[in-house]
Design a protein around this motif. Sequence first.
Motif, short mmCIF file in Angstrom:
data_model
loop_
_atom_site.label_atom_id
_atom_site.label_comp_id
_atom_site.label_asym_id
_atom_site.label_seq_id
_atom_site.Cartn_x
_atom_site.Cartn_y
_atom_site.Cartn_z
N LEU A 49 0.81 -1.22 0.00
CA LEU A 49 0.00 0.00 0.00
C LEU A 49 0.84 1.27 0.00
CD1 LEU A 49 -2.94 1.22 0.31
CD2 LEU A 49 -2.44 1.27 2.76
N TYR A 57 -2.77 6.17 -4.59
CA TYR A 57 -3.23 5.90 -3.22
C TYR A 57 -4.51 6.68 -2.94
CZ TYR A 57 -3.30 5.94 1.89
OH TYR A 57 -3.69 5.84 3.21
N MET A 61 -8.48 5.19 -2.37
CA MET A 61 -9.32 5.45 -1.20
C MET A 61 -10.61 6.17 -1.61
SD MET A 61 -7.99 3.90 1.16
CE MET A 61 -6.45 3.09 1.45
N ALA A 64 -12.86 3.53 -3.13
CA ALA A 64 -13.43 2.70 -2.06
C ALA A 64 -14.55 3.45 -1.35
CB ALA A 64 -12.34 2.29 -1.07
N VAL A 82 -13.09 -1.23 7.24
CA VAL A 82 -12.03 -1.11 6.24
C VAL A 82 -10.76 -1.75 6.80
CG1 VAL A 82 -10.64 0.48 4.88
CG2 VAL A 82 -13.01 1.05 5.40
N VAL A 84 -6.67 -3.07 5.51
CA VAL A 84 -5.61 -3.31 4.53
C VAL A 84 -4.59 -4.18 5.24
CG1 VAL A 84 -3.82 -2.31 3.07
CG2 VAL A 84 -5.99 -1.09 3.40
N HIS A 93 -4.74 -4.21 -1.91
CA HIS A 93 -6.19 -4.35 -1.88
C HIS A 93 -6.74 -3.86 -0.55
CE1 HIS A 93 -4.50 -8.20 -0.55
NE2 HIS A 93 -5.62 -8.44 0.10
N VAL A 94 -7.88 -3.21 -0.66
CA VAL A 94 -8.60 -2.70 0.49
C VAL A 94 -9.83 -3.59 0.68
CG1 VAL A 94 -9.90 -0.73 1.40
CG2 VAL A 94 -7.83 -0.34 0.04
N HIS A 95 -10.01 -4.08 1.90
CA HIS A 95 -11.19 -4.87 2.23
C HIS A 95 -12.29 -3.93 2.73
CE1 HIS A 95 -9.11 -8.87 2.47
NE2 HIS A 95 -8.07 -8.11 2.75
#
Length: 129
Positions: A49, A57, A61, A64, A82, A84, A93-95
Amino acid sequence: MPSTFSRIVSGEIPAHKIAETDDYLAFLDVMPTATGHTLVIPKKEVDYLFDLDDDLYNGLMAFAKKIAPAIEKAVPCKRIGVAVVGLEVPHVHVHLIPLNSMADMNFSHKLKVSQEELAATAAEIRAFL
């Protein structure tokens, strides 16, 4: 060798897509911790990240942030969590995880979900975008 997520971006591996731009992709996690668990990635393959340049970056965000309200409307939950982690796939990847309790963020607990259930959930989320 391309990451699993790069192979999804290229279409080599199918995914239940939620949203896509030229630079970003959101799709359902096939081994979710909760119904609606979505992964948001930059299409450019970067492992870590904090190795993303500032524009990528910030764009990730912002992308997302646009997806989260649709998940929240489609899946009954108290909020969207959220995370990472970045250890399981060498591609940022961002959850985005619908939360009703802290247990929903337990990555060692995975739901067994059919492809049909994933497709239906993806369609419900997309309807709110």
